[in-house]
Motif scaffolding. Structure first.
Motif, PDB file in Angstrom:
ATOM      1  N   LEU A  18       0.833  -1.200   0.000  1.00 49.98           N
ATOM      2  CA  LEU A  18       0.000   0.000   0.000  1.00 49.98           C
ATOM      3  C   LEU A  18       0.868   1.250   0.000  1.00 49.98           C
ATOM      4  N   ILE A  19       0.506   2.211  -0.848  1.00 48.36           N
ATOM      5  CA  ILE A  19       1.186   3.511  -0.902  1.00 48.36           C
ATOM      6  C   ILE A  19       0.203   4.565  -0.399  1.00 48.36           C
ATOM      7  N   ILE A  20       0.641   5.382   0.546  1.00 47.44           N
ATOM      8  CA  ILE A  20      -0.200   6.433   1.124  1.00 47.44           C
ATOM      9  C   ILE A  20       0.132   7.760   0.461  1.00 47.44           C
ATOM     10  N   LEU A  34       4.158   7.823  -7.337  1.00 47.36           N
ATOM     11  CA  LEU A  34       3.653   6.582  -7.919  1.00 47.36           C
ATOM     12  C   LEU A  34       4.728   5.795  -8.660  1.00 47.36           C
ATOM     13  N   GLN A  35       5.893   6.370  -8.853  1.00 44.27           N
ATOM     14  CA  GLN A  35       6.972   5.604  -9.480  1.00 44.27           C
ATOM     15  C   GLN A  35       7.443   4.463  -8.584  1.00 44.27           C
ATOM     16  N   GLY A  89      -8.738  13.336  -7.803  1.00 45.70           N
ATOM     17  CA  GLY A  89      -8.604  13.634  -9.228  1.00 45.70           C
ATOM     18  C   GLY A  89      -7.164  13.871  -9.635  1.00 45.70           C
ATOM     19  N   TRP A  90      -6.398  14.531  -8.761  1.00 43.95           N
ATOM     20  CA  TRP A  90      -4.981  14.785  -9.022  1.00 43.95           C
ATOM     21  C   TRP A  90      -4.215  13.470  -9.134  1.00 43.95           C
ATOM     22  N   VAL A  91      -4.503  12.544  -8.234  1.00 45.74           N
ATOM     23  CA  VAL A  91      -3.823  11.244  -8.257  1.00 45.74           C
ATOM     24  C   VAL A  91      -4.232  10.440  -9.492  1.00 45.74           C
ATOM     25  N   LEU A  92      -5.516  10.463  -9.856  1.00 43.08           N
ATOM     26  CA  LEU A  92      -5.967   9.720 -11.032  1.00 43.08           C
ATOM     27  C   LEU A  92      -5.380  10.293 -12.316  1.00 43.08           C
ATOM     28  N   ASP A  93      -5.169  11.609 -12.358  1.00 44.15           N
ATOM     29  CA  ASP A  93      -4.476  12.204 -13.513  1.00 44.15           C
ATOM     30  C   ASP A  93      -3.043  11.676 -13.607  1.00 44.15           C
ATOM     31  N   ALA A  94      -2.387  11.507 -12.451  1.00 45.52           N
ATOM     32  CA  ALA A  94      -1.029  10.951 -12.443  1.00 45.52           C
ATOM     33  C   ALA A  94      -1.036   9.496 -12.916  1.00 45.52           C
ATOM     34  N   VAL A  95      -2.083   8.752 -12.556  1.00 48.23           N
ATOM     35  CA  VAL A  95      -2.204   7.369 -13.030  1.00 48.23           C
ATOM     36  C   VAL A  95      -2.350   7.341 -14.552  1.00 48.23           C
ATOM     37  N   ASP A  96      -3.119   8.299 -15.113  1.00 41.40           N
ATOM     38  CA  ASP A  96      -3.251   8.383 -16.575  1.00 41.40           C
ATOM     39  C   ASP A  96      -1.905   8.680 -17.235  1.00 41.40           C
ATOM     40  N   GLU A  97      -1.069   9.484 -16.575  1.00 40.78           N
ATOM     41  CA  GLU A  97       0.265   9.758 -17.113  1.00 40.78           C
ATOM     42  C   GLU A  97       1.113   8.490 -17.131  1.00 40.78           C
ATOM     43  N   MET A  98       0.904   7.622 -16.134  1.00 41.33           N
ATOM     44  CA  MET A  98       1.626   6.341 -16.145  1.00 41.33           C
ATOM     45  C   MET A  98       1.222   5.517 -17.367  1.00 41.33           C
ATOM     46  N   GLU A 114       1.288   0.569 -17.852  1.00 36.50           N
ATOM     47  CA  GLU A 114      -0.046   0.052 -17.533  1.00 36.50           C
ATOM     48  C   GLU A 114      -0.017  -1.092 -16.525  1.00 36.50           C
ATOM     49  N   LYS A 115       1.019  -1.941 -16.595  1.00 34.10           N
ATOM     50  CA  LYS A 115       1.085  -3.110 -15.723  1.00 34.10           C
ATOM     51  C   LYS A 115       1.344  -2.734 -14.257  1.00 34.10           C
ATOM     52  N   TYR A 116       1.801  -1.520 -14.033  1.00 29.25           N
ATOM     53  CA  TYR A 116       2.107  -1.090 -12.665  1.00 29.25           C
ATOM     54  C   TYR A 116       1.009  -0.215 -12.063  1.00 29.25           C
ATOM     55  N   ILE A 117      -0.082  -0.024 -12.782  1.00 30.83           N
ATOM     56  CA  ILE A 117      -1.135   0.882 -12.316  1.00 30.83           C
ATOM     57  C   ILE A 117      -1.791   0.318 -11.052  1.00 30.83           C
ATOM     58  N   PRO A 118      -1.911   1.120 -10.002  1.00 38.52           N
ATOM     59  CA  PRO A 118      -2.484   0.629  -8.735  1.00 38.52           C
ATOM     60  C   PRO A 118      -3.997   0.802  -8.677  1.00 38.52           C
TER      61      PRO A 118
END
Length: 564
Positions: A217-219, A258-259, A281-290, A296-300
């Motif tokens: 888990l990442i906080i 998230l890296q 929303g800020w975190v989900l935007d960062a996930v989209d950048e991933m 894609e395989k590392y998306i949490p």
């Protein structure tokens, strides 16, 4: 007689001099003492900051400990001092330097590269064990004596009495306790570091030694969200997990934090976002950048601990309307372990302004919750304008809602958004819709709106399909004004349901109107707003937090199925 008369002025002058001297002393002495104390205090603060800066501990100052506390060096009872928010050490100010040298904090990575994953011993610290903790040997309560006593492992949180501590227990390996499936062990990071030096990336084989249930888990916490609880939560999570897993997004952006997922096995990571819907929303935007980077395989999967004002997304996902410390952080971690994975639709909102020969680049937003034009966007716009002027006054969730109520009441009298149907054109999946005399239009992606109201279902007296956040459909409703919004929130009225669609197009023909996307408002001139599906986000749904609206909506859905 004449001599005595001549001496009287000298006596009076001498008495006046004494009076002046004592007056100066009574005034200057407190000033001098205050100045000296402030000087000494500033010196001590500089000394503490120097220790904090050089230390490997996460020291924090406190003016008053929340429960009986004893210095880990001298054993004396203390009311104020410093504590480490990683390992939990508590010390008096005078013993800070000794404690910093004597005690070791949590190791993010092991120094011995050759140490196996399953050979890490307990890391014991003495005293200040949590309340209601029990000895692992005799099963009796620990920390019950009014002195520095008993031990706690800073990784697995196991506690043991002084008299029960044995050499075998002192050298016993640590299994990381109840949250072993959420913790990234220091030895794992050490092994990863060695593998990267050898240019190997087979992390799955390394993680297999930690078990199939291992979902680290990442906080990601926003220390400025809502009631400013984020700072305290960061410390509590650092004590329970590996500090390398805990980030303050105001200091470390989500895309950088998230890296850490790229050092974990595929599809194993989970993220807990502590903040409002804007932080999510800020975190989900960062996930989209991933995704754009090919990760894609590392998306949490993302869970939410709601610290904002509205928290409609967290409420939709079962995490509640707001967190104020009513349940311990340990229970929050248990809820994350029990949560199930689901998908959340994310939408692209494109705003193209009219005029300027189309030289202006269209504005693009990503929508998770809702888009609106009308009175609720006007309330959000007024609220944000005042919060930017004095942000310190808007740290209370109750006060924030009171300000929203004030502007809603004001709009009931002024009606700045009236005759909206004459100013806009609305198209659902390419078909134009005739509108009645409305003041606002709201486009919903999730079930909740306005701080906990199920807008699409309304009073629940009519059989409509439930709003879903993963069906690729948007629900579009209209409201007749601020008073109508208030009636809907207390279930005294239904919204004007316009329909459901995969694509929504709204044309603002004239005048300036307030608009908002997920609580971020602005004033907009003539334009065309187009809402289309963008992507899916992987979220975590916790079924244990169900409100009365959820229960009633579920029962309504069952009734619909029975009639079908």
């Amino acid at each position: 007689m004449e001599g005595e008369k001549q001496q009287e002025p000298y006596v009076g002058l001498f008495a006046d001099g004494h009076l002046i001297l004592w007056t100066l002393c009574s005034v200057l002495l407190p000033v001098f003492i205050t100045f000296w104390c402030s000087l000494q205090r500033s010196r001590r603060q500089l000394h503490r900051r120097d220790i904090f800066r050089k230390s490997k501990h996460g020291w924090r100052d406190t003016d008053l400990f929340s429960h009986p506390t004893y210095c880990c060096v001298c054993g004396q009872h203390i009311l104020q001092g410093a504590f480490c928010d990683c390992c939990g050490l508590r010390v008096d100010e005078g013993c800070l330097k000794k404690a910093d040298k004597r005690f070791q904090c949590k190791e993010i990575m092991l120094k011995n590269d050759g140490r196996a994953l399953d050979s890490m011993p307990h890391h014991w610290i003495r005293g200040n064990v949590p309340l209601c903790s029990y000895c692992v040997v005799c099963k009796q309560q620990c920390g019950s004596q009014p002195k520095l006593c008993d031990y706690r492992c800073i990784w697995c949180q196991t506690t043991v009495h002084d008299e029960c501590m044995k050499s075998t227990l002192r050298n016993e390996k640590c299994d990381f306790g109840e949250f072993r499936n959420l913790i990234i062990p220091p030895s794992y990071l050490t092994s990863i570091n060695q593998m990267r030096k050898d240019k190997k990336t087979d992390y799955a084989m390394l993680a297999s030694k930690l078990g199939k249930q291992w979902t680290p888990l990442i906080i990601l916490a926003n220390s400025r969200s809502g009631t400013n609880m984020g700072e305290g939560l960061l410390g509590e999570f650092r004590i329970l997990l590996n500090p390398v897993q805990v980030f303050d997004v105001t200091k470390t952006p989500p895309i950088k934090a998230l890296q850490l997922c790229t050092l974990l096995p595929y599809y194993s990571a989970r993220v807990l976002v502590c903040g409002g819907d804007g932080t999510v929303g800020w975190v989900l935007d960062a996930v989209d950048e991933m995704k754009i980077k090919g990760q894609e395989k590392y998306i949490p999967q993302v869970a939410v601990l709601p610290l904002g004002t509205g928290n409609d997304l967290s409420n939709t996902l079962g995490w509640g309307t707001g967190y104020a410390g009513e349940i311990p952080v340990t229970q929050v971690l248990r809820n994350v372990m029990e949560a199930d994975g689901i998908k959340l639709d994310r939408w692209k909102v494109q705003v193209t302004s009219k005029g300027y020969y189309n030289l202006r680049k269209p504005k693009e937003f990503t929508m998770n919750n809702y888009f609106s034009v009308g009175p609720d966007a006007l309330m959000a716009l007024n609220f944000h304008a005042h919060r930017e002027k004095a942000p310190s006054l808007f740290s209370s969730r109750i006060l924030n809602k009171a300000v929203y109520l004030f502007y809603g009441t004001k709009d009931c009298l002024v009606q700045e958004c009236k005759d909206l149907n004459k100013k806009v054109e609305l198209e659902l999946d390419g078909e134009r819709v005739e509108l009645p005399n409305l003041e606002g239009i709201i486009v919903l992606n999730i079930g909740y709106w306005g701080g906990g109201c199920r807008l699409w279902e309304g009073m629940g007296d009519e059989t409509y399909p439930l709003a879903r956040h993963d069906d690729g459909l948007l629900e579009v409703v209209g409201v007749y004004g601020s008073f109508h919004c208030a009636q809907i929130q207390v279930k005294l009225a239904n919204p004007f349901r316009i329909g459901q669609a995969h694509t929504v197009r709204l044309i603002l023909k004239c005048s300036m109107m307030p608009m908002q996307v997920d609580g971020e408002p602005w004033a907009q001139g003539p334009c065309t707003v187009t809402i289309t599906h963008k992507t899916h986000a992987l979220m975590l749904y916790f079924s244990g937090e169900q409100t009365d609206d959820d229960v009633s909506s579920a029962s309504d859905q069952e009734d619909i199925k029975e009639t079908e």
